[in-house]
Design a protein around this motif. Structure first.
Motif, PDB file in Angstrom:
ATOM      1  N   UNK A  98       0.850  -1.185   0.000  1.00 54.80           N
ATOM      2  CA  UNK A  98       0.000   0.000   0.000  1.00 54.80           C
ATOM      3  C   UNK A  98       0.886   1.235   0.000  1.00 54.80           C
ATOM      4  N   UNK A  99       0.823   2.016  -1.066  1.00 50.64           N
ATOM      5  CA  UNK A  99       1.621   3.235  -1.151  1.00 50.64           C
ATOM      6  C   UNK A  99       0.990   4.305  -0.283  1.00 50.64           C
ATOM      7  N   UNK A 100       1.790   4.877   0.627  1.00 50.50           N
ATOM      8  CA  UNK A 100       1.227   5.794   1.622  1.00 50.50           C
ATOM      9  C   UNK A 100       1.782   7.216   1.504  1.00 50.50           C
ATOM     10  N   UNK A 101       2.811   7.422   0.675  1.00 48.54           N
ATOM     11  CA  UNK A 101       3.362   8.772   0.531  1.00 48.54           C
ATOM     12  C   UNK A 101       4.075   8.887  -0.809  1.00 48.54           C
ATOM     13  N   UNK A 102       3.989  10.081  -1.384  1.00 49.27           N
ATOM     14  CA  UNK A 102       4.659  10.356  -2.651  1.00 49.27           C
ATOM     15  C   UNK A 102       5.077  11.813  -2.678  1.00 49.27           C
TER      16      UNK A 102
ATOM     17  N   UNK B 164       8.780  -0.005   2.141  1.00 51.77           N
ATOM     18  CA  UNK B 164       9.677   0.215   1.010  1.00 51.77           C
ATOM     19  C   UNK B 164       9.775   1.708   0.738  1.00 51.77           C
ATOM     20  N   UNK B 165      10.991   2.182   0.551  1.00 52.87           N
ATOM     21  CA  UNK B 165      11.237   3.540   0.065  1.00 52.87           C
ATOM     22  C   UNK B 165      11.758   3.420  -1.363  1.00 52.87           C
ATOM     23  N   UNK B 166      11.087   4.065  -2.301  1.00 54.79           N
ATOM     24  CA  UNK B 166      11.487   4.069  -3.704  1.00 54.79           C
ATOM     25  C   UNK B 166      11.971   5.473  -4.052  1.00 54.79           C
TER      26      UNK B 166
ATOM     27  N   UNK C 164       8.780   7.717  -3.223  1.00 51.03           N
ATOM     28  CA  UNK C 164       7.501   7.082  -2.884  1.00 51.03           C
ATOM     29  C   UNK C 164       7.756   6.101  -1.749  1.00 51.03           C
ATOM     30  N   UNK C 165       6.818   6.017  -0.827  1.00 51.65           N
ATOM     31  CA  UNK C 165       6.974   5.148   0.342  1.00 51.65           C
ATOM     32  C   UNK C 165       5.742   4.257   0.459  1.00 51.65           C
ATOM     33  N   UNK C 166       5.991   2.977   0.668  1.00 50.63           N
ATOM     34  CA  UNK C 166       4.910   2.003   0.763  1.00 50.63           C
ATOM     35  C   UNK C 166       4.944   1.296   2.098  1.00 50.63           C
ATOM     36  N   UNK C 167       3.762   0.954   2.572  1.00 53.35           N
ATOM     37  CA  UNK C 167       3.628   0.011   3.678  1.00 53.35           C
ATOM     38  C   UNK C 167       3.512  -1.368   3.044  1.00 53.35           C
TER      39      UNK C 167
END
Length: 349
Positions: free
Chosen positions: A7-11, A41-43, A165-168
């Protein structure tokens, strides 16, 4: 990979100067800022700007109420260094890269899995088809307040930084689904949507012969940068309807023009290299997605090396060649449910 759904939580996008946190609208439902993401995950995507000294592409830090650091540094010799601090714990990770060209794009993924006390650091150079990855025992997590800090307007990026982008959850590394689920694939029983295919089903492949689906799946990706959605317009490329695909999708082109230009009857080309604002357009400025920040992409794997036909156009499926020889890449890939021995032995299938 197992664990919580992705689940992507920040961009945060420095090209469009936009930042987004995807969380509950109700403040009472917001997560505790001090809570660490159990899996995440940090992309990071950047383009190379050559310098004679080390450069910090990302340099995030805070000291209150406890210290936290996330720094991504590229050294002149091509070493990419990630420095992490979370509370009293520190870590430094490094990956050696080939010499980057001026303006060359790169995608970095840092993932952690607290329940399993592991994680990874991966770098993809999409224009060379290279992915390098190392496994990180005891990888340090981010807390929710650091997610907000990295996506917030107060955080300034370094040279060449394009987006974070940061995901849970754990985002896969390596070959990535890139096709729309609403495209149609020919099968012996008629046309079937790509997102309706399941392992064991048979399709009619691009060579006109049957092939069996050995894997079918999808992943949600941030709708920008190297995974930016692109609109393929019918009737170009043989399409019988418009499709939205990832910029990283690979098309198989053929015809007299291809043979004249390349001296061969067909050639595989990445969609981002075909954007001409006529046949293929970037979707980012067109507002045609239900959720413009995150986009689902689908893909299949077949039991033999052959492209698929999707709504009339021909596309390669996943290139699994690197997964057979790199067990760490396979472990963190979207195909890790399949044993490496059953993966196709040559390139795209």
């Amino acid at each position: 990979m197992t664990g919580m759904p992705l689940k992507w939580i920040a961009l945060r996008d420095w090209l469009s100067e936009q930042g987004h946190l995807f969380g509950p609208a109700d403040a009472a439902a917001q997560p505790n800022p001090a809570l660490a993401l159990q899996q995440g995950t940090v992309l990071i995507e950047f383009h190379h700007e050559p310098t004679k000294s080390p450069k910090n592409i990302v340099r995030y830090s805070r000291s209150d109420p406890s210290p936290a650091v996330l720094t991504l540094r590229l050294d002149p010799d091509g070493t990419l260094v990630l420095l992490r601090r979370q509370g009293a714990r520190d870590a430094l990770y490094a990956i050696s890269l080939p010499q980057l060209l001026s303006g060359e794009g790169a995608q970095v993924q840092y993932g952690w899995d607290l329940p399993r006390n592991t994680g990874f650091l991966a770098v993809t150079l999409p224009f060379r088809g290279i992915t390098r990855i190392i496994e990180l025992p005891g990888a340090l997590p981010l807390e929710h307040r650091d997610v907000a800090g990295l996506a917030g307007a107060a955080f300034k990026g370094g040279p060449g930084l394009e987006r974070i982008a940061i995901a849970e959850g754990l985002a896969p590394v390596g070959p990535m689904p890139a096709l729309p689920g609403n495209g149609f694939v020919p099968t012996p029983g008629g046309l079937v949507r790509l997102d309706a295919l399941t392992p064991g089903m048979r399709i009619i492949a691009a060579d006109g012969e049957p092939a069996e689906v050995t894997w079918a799946g999808h992943v949600h990706l941030p709708a920008g940068g190297l995974n930016a959605p692109c609109l393929l317009r019918a009737p170009y490329f043989g399409l019988n309807g418009d499709l939205i695909v990832s910029a990283g999708a690979v098309m198989r082109l053929q015809g007299a023009e291809v043979e004249y230009l390349f001296g061969r009857p067909d050639v595989s080309v990445v969609v981002r290299d075909l954007i001409d604002d006529i046949r293929i357009l970037p979707v980012s400025a067109m507002h045609e997605l239900a959720n413009p920040m995150v986009q689902p992409f689908h893909q299949v794997l077949l039991n033999r090396r052959v492209p698929i036909v999707l709504s009339g156009a021909v596309f390669e499926t996943l290139d699994t060649s690197a997964l057979r020889t790199n067990p760490v890449l396979w472990k963190w890939s979207v195909l890790n449910a399949l044993e490496p021995a059953v993966l196709p032995q040559e390139g795209a299938v």
